[in-house]
Motif scaffolding. Sequence first.
Motif, short mmCIF file in Angstrom:
data_model
loop_
_atom_site.label_atom_id
_atom_site.label_comp_id
_atom_site.label_asym_id
_atom_site.label_seq_id
_atom_site.Cartn_x
_atom_site.Cartn_y
_atom_site.Cartn_z
N LEU A 160 1.77 -11.47 14.79
CA LEU A 160 1.37 -10.08 14.58
C LEU A 160 -0.14 -9.93 14.76
CD1 LEU A 160 1.98 -7.17 13.71
CD2 LEU A 160 1.87 -7.95 11.33
N VAL A 161 -0.53 -9.06 15.67
CA VAL A 161 -1.94 -8.80 15.95
C VAL A 161 -2.20 -7.31 15.78
CG1 VAL A 161 -3.82 -9.01 17.62
CG2 VAL A 161 -1.96 -10.70 17.61
N VAL A 162 -3.12 -6.98 14.89
CA VAL A 162 -3.42 -5.57 14.60
C VAL A 162 -4.91 -5.34 14.76
CG1 VAL A 162 -3.40 -3.76 12.84
CG2 VAL A 162 -1.47 -5.34 13.02
N GLU A 163 -5.24 -4.29 15.47
CA GLU A 163 -6.64 -3.88 15.66
C GLU A 163 -6.93 -2.67 14.78
OE1 GLU A 163 -9.55 -3.36 19.47
OE2 GLU A 163 -7.71 -2.17 19.48
N VAL A 164 -8.10 -2.67 14.15
CA VAL A 164 -8.46 -1.58 13.26
C VAL A 164 -9.75 -0.94 13.75
CG1 VAL A 164 -9.70 -3.15 11.71
CG2 VAL A 164 -8.89 -0.96 10.83
N ASP A 165 -9.84 0.35 13.58
CA ASP A 165 -11.05 1.09 13.94
C ASP A 165 -12.08 0.90 12.83
OD1 ASP A 165 -13.06 2.87 14.54
OD2 ASP A 165 -11.75 4.64 14.65
N PRO A 166 -13.18 0.17 13.09
CA PRO A 166 -14.14 -0.11 12.01
C PRO A 166 -14.89 1.12 11.53
CG PRO A 166 -15.02 -0.85 14.11
CD PRO A 166 -13.60 -0.42 14.37
N SER A 167 -14.85 2.19 12.30
CA SER A 167 -15.57 3.40 11.89
C SER A 167 -14.72 4.32 11.02
CB SER A 167 -16.03 4.18 13.13
OG SER A 167 -14.92 4.71 13.85
N TYR A 168 -13.45 3.97 10.84
CA TYR A 168 -12.55 4.84 10.07
C TYR A 168 -12.97 4.87 8.61
CZ TYR A 168 -8.37 6.57 7.73
OH TYR A 168 -7.50 7.27 6.94
N ASP A 169 -13.08 6.07 8.07
CA ASP A 169 -13.41 6.26 6.66
C ASP A 169 -12.18 6.80 5.94
OD1 ASP A 169 -14.93 6.32 4.37
OD2 ASP A 169 -15.69 8.34 4.73
N PRO A 170 -11.57 6.01 5.04
CA PRO A 170 -10.31 6.45 4.41
C PRO A 170 -10.51 7.66 3.52
CG PRO A 170 -11.13 4.43 3.41
CD PRO A 170 -12.00 4.68 4.59
N PRO A 171 -9.42 8.37 3.22
CA PRO A 171 -9.51 9.56 2.35
C PRO A 171 -10.04 9.20 0.97
CG PRO A 171 -7.37 9.42 3.45
CD PRO A 171 -8.06 8.13 3.71
N GLN A 172 -10.52 10.20 0.28
CA GLN A 172 -11.09 9.99 -1.05
C GLN A 172 -10.03 9.75 -2.11
OE1 GLN A 172 -14.41 9.66 -2.08
NE2 GLN A 172 -14.47 9.32 0.13
N HIS A 173 -8.78 10.04 -1.79
CA HIS A 173 -7.69 9.81 -2.73
C HIS A 173 -6.62 8.96 -2.07
CE1 HIS A 173 -9.65 13.26 -4.65
NE2 HIS A 173 -9.10 12.84 -5.78
N GLU A 174 -5.97 8.11 -2.89
CA GLU A 174 -4.86 7.31 -2.40
C GLU A 174 -3.68 7.53 -3.33
OE1 GLU A 174 -6.66 3.48 -2.34
OE2 GLU A 174 -6.64 3.23 -4.52
N ALA A 175 -2.46 7.39 -2.77
CA ALA A 175 -1.27 7.76 -3.54
C ALA A 175 -0.18 6.71 -3.36
CB ALA A 175 -0.76 9.12 -3.07
N ARG A 176 0.68 6.62 -4.38
CA ARG A 176 1.90 5.80 -4.35
C ARG A 176 3.03 6.63 -4.93
NH1 ARG A 176 1.25 0.15 -7.21
NH2 ARG A 176 3.40 0.01 -6.44
N GLU A 177 4.22 6.36 -4.47
CA GLU A 177 5.39 7.02 -5.05
C GLU A 177 6.33 5.93 -5.56
OE1 GLU A 177 8.93 10.06 -3.67
OE2 GLU A 177 6.87 10.40 -2.97
N LEU A 178 6.72 6.05 -6.82
CA LEU A 178 7.55 5.04 -7.45
C LEU A 178 8.56 5.72 -8.36
CD1 LEU A 178 7.82 1.90 -7.76
CD2 LEU A 178 6.35 2.10 -9.76
N PHE A 179 9.83 5.40 -8.15
CA PHE A 179 10.91 5.96 -8.96
C PHE A 179 10.85 7.50 -8.97
CE2 PHE A 179 13.31 6.51 -13.04
CZ PHE A 179 14.48 5.93 -12.60
#
Length: 407
Positions: A188-207
């Motif tokens: 598995l080879v994955v390339e990532v954009d180093p300039s990407y700035d993730p959102p200020q919030h992160e979320a998970r859904e459980l049950f």
Amino acid sequence: MGIIAGDDWRWVGDHQGVASERIDRLGASSNEERGMRYGMNPHQAARVVGDARHVRVLNGEPSLINWLDLLNAWMLVRDVRCAVGQPAAASFKHVSPAGVAVAGPIDPCAAELWRVDRGASGSLLSAYVRARDVDPKSSFGDAIALSEPCDVATAQFIGQVIADAVIAPGFEPEALAILNRKKTGRFLVVEVDPSYDPPQHEARELFGVRLEQERDDATLGADLDETPFRNDALLGLATLRYTQSNSVCVGKDGMVLGIGAGQQNRVDCTRLAGTKAQTWWLRRHQIIQALHAPDLPRQDLLNWQIRFAEQTLTRNQTQQLARLFGAEVLADYRDPGWRLEWAARWSGLVMCSDGFIPFRDNVDLAAQLGVTTLVEPGGSVRTSEVAAAAAEHGIVHATTGLRLFHH
């Protein structure tokens, strides 16, 4: 759309509209345009939801665990690169790092074991060699993160070790060709954009419950300017930010040499991190370096060296040790003298904790390991006792006021 095949790469896009048939136990869906071949377990279907054009799948089919390892590992090396200013690499297994390092010298032990030229010291290759050598038992079949575009030398090394995946902000064409041939084309080879700035919030859904929190983007090391071995402290804090909590790590010379992850109490974290760091150091002793057997595969040799260092052999393994390496090694295995003498030569370690140190037993144990700098959030009702214990042992005690829990 799902994972769409382009001319020479695939992007992870919006999976809306992709059928969600369950993946069977072989990991194959009846849906022609499927998402990920494997989920957390082969009997669980998994897919990417939403637009993720900042990551591109160049080869292979990622699973849910692959994504969790690779994305956490990428954020770790990105933070290290930003904090320390050197190329960084991480070896990830089961959503926690097994080893992390920045570019630096490759010592004779690692150079011989991994068959690399010590002239590669300071390169991107050296960062990964140093990271993988921290805990090679755990790094077997790892997910690799590189802070710099993957060059040919690093790709050639990755091609010779047991690993499952790599993520980097680019790949030289020849390096990509080398990696694409690994695991009969399934690496598995994955390339990532180093300039990407993730959102200020992160979320998970459980049950059926959707949880959201602010992304952890606090600045690392704001209060460490006067701390000895500041870069090692920054490396440790960045590592803990992406390690399953509770966690403690021990590092030296640009390497995180022991990581105690996901324990329910902090002293077990400290003990685990210390044991792994001590094992790394003991592997450099001539007695363990002398353990060789004809035609013994490298990973098997490593496992024997680690068992020998940790003194964790079962009765059956003790008999196997004598058959493989000669009965005379049993006396060295049981002798504590050389271990104590070798351990006494080691100091200057930096220990970092993702949460406050609650009791002085952590400090007493750290002192036995050769820790001379302790970095923790502070703020416990017993922090004054912890500080006093550190002073008693001659350990510099630095508090950051910053908890780095990660789940």
